[in-house]
Motif scaffolding. Structure first.
Motif, PDB file in Angstrom:
ATOM      1  N   ASP A 279      39.420  46.160   4.214  1.00 43.89           N
ATOM      2  CA  ASP A 279      38.850  47.342   3.576  1.00 43.89           C
ATOM      3  C   ASP A 279      38.113  48.182   4.616  1.00 43.89           C
ATOM      4  OD1 ASP A 279      39.807  46.499   1.153  1.00 43.89           O
ATOM      5  OD2 ASP A 279      37.899  45.680   0.447  1.00 43.89           O
ATOM      6  N   ASP A 281      35.560  49.898   4.576  1.00 44.25           N
ATOM      7  CA  ASP A 281      34.098  49.841   4.576  1.00 44.25           C
ATOM      8  C   ASP A 281      33.554  48.448   4.876  1.00 44.25           C
ATOM      9  OD1 ASP A 281      34.918  48.657   2.252  1.00 44.25           O
ATOM     10  OD2 ASP A 281      33.610  49.797   0.913  1.00 44.25           O
ATOM     11  N   LYS A 316      41.615  51.245  -2.781  1.00 43.06           N
ATOM     12  CA  LYS A 316      40.778  51.361  -1.588  1.00 43.06           C
ATOM     13  C   LYS A 316      41.645  51.378  -0.337  1.00 43.06           C
ATOM     14  CE  LYS A 316      36.793  49.417  -1.597  1.00 43.06           C
ATOM     15  NZ  LYS A 316      35.667  48.454  -1.528  1.00 43.06           N
TER      16      LYS A 316
END
Length: 327
Positions: A279, A281, A316
């Motif tokens: 991901d 983030d 995402k």
């Protein structure tokens, strides 16, 4: 004594569906929808019934996709459920019955119907609070503070020494317990992979799973490497998946050791390179992978990977990394 086997999700579904209305059955390993009231390894006693026999605040066992999970009924018209600590309501689950008791080791906790309204209020209060960005920010701040470097000596003492190694077939119970609390992957998928690919003898092994196990055989960290074709995604090569370390074992080098174990096994199996998707983030995971020589993949591979996951329902964006073999 041989390891105790946990029935697969498919077997449990067949048994529950065949159970006449009004009959009860103990079921173990039903996900983390009631955490912290229900933890990994706990059991629920399920009373077979239909949606019209449930009320708001009841704890029910539902099937959502490939997973069995215990959740709270938050509405009856239309019928929907939600996790105890979550705000996401779901109406697409298949009801398998109402939970009438919880069991943790020697302890038995009945769930009488009069408790339902209080449980519904608790779920609504927690879900409403969690929906506020400030609540999540405070929670993450407290969590990061407690599991930061200052607490590492204490956590290392409490956890004890950890053995980082490839998982074997006899580690199935530990894997299922860890997965029910910390992974979104179905227990039946992990069971099948461990028994048919990861846990075989070296000459027959395909892919691999690595774990961080304490002296009692409990998992505190996990990751696997295998072909994405095993999950139905049209991506070639082998990929590191589900790198997860329990909070009590973080900042101890566990993630790095898990990856080193998997990379060594991938090299032994003759894989030319290893990929990973993270991901965008997740800064901690990105730093761990980069520290082991992973670099950004080509734009074409990154696009194909995100497109494959978009088609599978994930929204995402992923950063795709690749590690070429050492010269």
């Amino acid at each position: 004594m041989p390891p105790r086997k946990t029935p697969s999700t498919e077997v449990l579904l067949d048994v529950l569906r065949a159970l006449p209305p009004g009959q009860k059955l103990w079921v173990r390993g039903v996900g983390g929808g009631l955490f912290p009231l229900l933890r990994a390894g706990d059991s629920v006693r399920v009373l077979r019934c239909g949606p019209d026999e449930t009320a708001r605040g009841d704890v029910v066992l539902v099937r959502q996709g490939r997973m069995l999970t215990a959740q709270v009924v938050v509405a009856t018209r239309p019928w929907s459920t939600a996790p105890l600590l979550g705000a996401e309501e779901r109406s697409d689950g298949e009801l398998l019955g109402r939970a009438v008791a919880l069991r943790r080791g020697r302890w038995l906790l009945p769930l009488p119907r009069p408790l339902g309204p209080a449980l519904w209020v608790t779920q609504w209060t927690l879900a409403s609070a969690w929906a506020q960005p400030r609540t999540r920010l405070v929670y993450r701040g407290v969590r990061d503070f407690f599991f930061s470097n200052w607490s590492r000596p204490l956590r290392r003492h409490l956890v004890g020494p950890l053995e980082i190694r490839l998982l074997r077939a006899e580690d199935l119970d530990a894997l299922v317990t860890f997965a029910s609390e910390r992974l979104v992957v179905s227990a039946s998928f992990l069971r099948r992979q461990l028994q048919e690919r990861w846990g075989l003898e070296p000459t027959e092994r395909r892919g691999a799973a690595a774990g961080a196990l304490d002296a009692k055989g409990r998992l505190h960290g996990f990751a696997w490497v295998d072909s994405y074709r095993q999950e139905g995604l049209p991506l070639d090569g082998v990929w590191v998946r589900s790198l997860v370390v329990a909070p009590q074992a973080r900042r101890m080098g566990v993630a790095t050791q898990l990856l080193e174990c998997l990379l060594e096994e991938s090299h032994r199996q003759g894989e030319p390179s290893v990929q990973a998707d993270v991901d965008e983030d997740n800064a901690a995971s990105l730093k761990t992978f980069e520290g082991l020589g992973f670099r950004l993949a080509t734009e074409a591979l990154t696009r194909r990977t995100n497109e494959a996951w978009d088609a599978a329902g994930r929204s995402k964006r992923l950063v795709v990394l690749e590690r070429a073999p050492a010269p």
